[in-house]
Design a protein around this motif. Structure first.
Motif, PDB file in Angstrom:
ATOM      1  N   THR A 157       0.827  -1.207   0.000  1.00 33.92           N
ATOM      2  CA  THR A 157       0.000   0.000   0.000  1.00 33.92           C
ATOM      3  C   THR A 157       0.859   1.255   0.000  1.00 33.92           C
ATOM      4  N   ARG A 172       0.716   4.346  -2.739  1.00 35.80           N
ATOM      5  CA  ARG A 172       0.684   5.782  -2.396  1.00 35.80           C
ATOM      6  C   ARG A 172       1.812   6.534  -3.093  1.00 35.80           C
ATOM      7  N   ALA A 179      -9.393  -2.881  -5.263  1.00 34.91           N
ATOM      8  CA  ALA A 179     -10.310  -2.201  -4.348  1.00 34.91           C
ATOM      9  C   ALA A 179      -9.547  -1.595  -3.172  1.00 34.91           C
ATOM     10  N   VAL A 180      -8.551  -2.332  -2.668  1.00 33.74           N
ATOM     11  CA  VAL A 180      -7.715  -1.801  -1.591  1.00 33.74           C
ATOM     12  C   VAL A 180      -6.906  -0.608  -2.092  1.00 33.74           C
ATOM     13  N   ALA A 235      -7.497   1.511  -4.405  1.00 34.09           N
ATOM     14  CA  ALA A 235      -8.311   2.702  -4.618  1.00 34.09           C
ATOM     15  C   ALA A 235      -8.691   3.389  -3.316  1.00 34.09           C
ATOM     16  N   THR A 236      -8.615   2.660  -2.199  1.00 34.00           N
ATOM     17  CA  THR A 236      -8.952   3.282  -0.917  1.00 34.00           C
ATOM     18  C   THR A 236      -7.759   3.976  -0.279  1.00 34.00           C
ATOM     19  N   VAL A 237      -6.531   3.624  -0.691  1.00 32.28           N
ATOM     20  CA  VAL A 237      -5.348   4.195  -0.035  1.00 32.28           C
ATOM     21  C   VAL A 237      -4.738   5.346  -0.826  1.00 32.28           C
ATOM     22  N   ASP A 278      -5.610   8.369  -4.243  1.00 34.54           N
ATOM     23  CA  ASP A 278      -6.496   8.929  -5.255  1.00 34.54           C
ATOM     24  C   ASP A 278      -5.871   8.672  -6.623  1.00 34.54           C
ATOM     25  N   LEU A 281     -17.401   0.824  -6.880  1.00 31.71           N
ATOM     26  CA  LEU A 281     -16.701   0.968  -5.604  1.00 31.71           C
ATOM     27  C   LEU A 281     -15.558   1.976  -5.661  1.00 31.71           C
ATOM     28  N   THR A 282     -15.044   2.248  -6.860  1.00 28.34           N
ATOM     29  CA  THR A 282     -13.960   3.229  -6.990  1.00 28.34           C
ATOM     30  C   THR A 282     -14.465   4.566  -7.519  1.00 28.34           C
ATOM     31  N   ARG A 315     -13.135   5.004 -11.124  1.00 37.17           N
ATOM     32  CA  ARG A 315     -11.678   5.052 -11.342  1.00 37.17           C
ATOM     33  C   ARG A 315     -11.099   3.723 -11.825  1.00 37.17           C
TER      34      ARG A 315
END
Length: 274
Positions: free
Chosen positions: A27, A31, A58-59, A61-63, A65, A93-94, A97
């Motif tokens: 992750t 970033r 999915a992970v 896209a949450t950590v 942009d 969910l994104t 994106r």
């Protein structure tokens, strides 16, 4: 590149980002890639060797942009409706994106299919699976969403299908294929729509990116033959080569491996969006 669309798209860059060695490290890589200006975090589709692409993306896209995408779904591994459902779910969910990359399957996938007691489709059946997947995806997206589709193509039938259904076309190549052969394939691509042209670059200098090419490639031979599958390690020289490819071939979306993302961050800062 077809004469119907002589204009070229702005540069953008994706990074094939295999999982490893742990969640925190992966992750953090996501970033960092996003912060360097890369447009898309891409996940390979290698069962057992990597987490399932949908879960990983999915992970991601949450950590950060950043856009996320598959590079690329191997169509024979899943039923078309299942791939389409998964892709549409990622779009939701994104918040739009996600980009669905899909192809007929990497070299050697026939043995993987046999090991999993799955049908080994003919080349024509694989193209039909891609067509059915995209058709099902469009039905799920409906009028309110559009999941971009990236197709990996080689032969004339695959290129014809891509011209009909894809938003982005990436031209698959063997690392040892001559530059002239790949250039001819790209120049012969024709579509009545505006289609973004793409290329993956598995070799930078003497580094071979994991999950993008066999690790035992003779990188020196690639440089001697001016292969399109490689770039020089120097970011300035690589930027000049990518400008040449866009000017001569119209290719504007480039995918690198995560192992060279830091090295090419200056290149991305100079070219992305231009």
């Amino acid at each position: 590149m077809t004469d119907r669309h002589p204009e070229v798209s702005p540069f953008r860059f994706g990074v094939v980002t295999p999982f490893g060695p742990d969640v925190a490290g992966w992750t953090e890589t996501v970033r960092r890639i996003a912060g360097q200006g890369y447009s898309t975090v891409l996940m390979p589709d290698f069962p057992r060797l990597q987490p399932a692409p949908a879960a990983a993306l999915a992970v991601a896209a949450t950590v950060a942009d950043v856009r996320v995408g598959t590079w690329v779904y191997a169509a024979p591994l899943r039923r078309p409706w299942l791939t389409a459902w998964e892709a549409h779910s990622l779009t939701l969910l994104t918040a739009g994106r996600f980009e669905m990359g899909i192809g007929a399957g990497r070299p050697g996938i026939e043995e993987e299919l046999r090991e999993r007691d799955l049908h080994v489709p003919s080349p024509g059946e694989r193209l039909q699976q891609i067509r059915e997947t995209v058709a099902a995806l469009r039905e799920l997206d409906g009028a309110d969403a559009h999941t971009p589709v990236v197709t990996a193509v080689t032969g004339p039938k695959a290129r014809a299908l891509a011209a009909e259904i894809a938003d982005t076309v990436t031209f698959a190549m063997t690392p040892t294929e001559s530059r002239a052969s790949v250039e001819e394939r790209i120049r012969s691509f024709d579509s009545t729509r505006k289609v973004e042209l793409s290329m993956h670059v598995p070799v930078v200098g003497d580094s071979v990116s994991p999950f993008m090419a066999p690790p035992d490639i003779d990188t020196g031979s690639l440089r001697e033959t001016d292969s399109l599958s490689c770039l020089p390690l120097d970011p300035a020289a690589a930027a000049d080569e990518l400008r040449r490819r866009r000017e001569e071939l119209g290719v504007s979306y480039i995918a690198f491996g995560a192992d060279v993302a830091d090295t090419f961050a200056p290149l991305v800062a100079e070219l992305a969006g231009r």
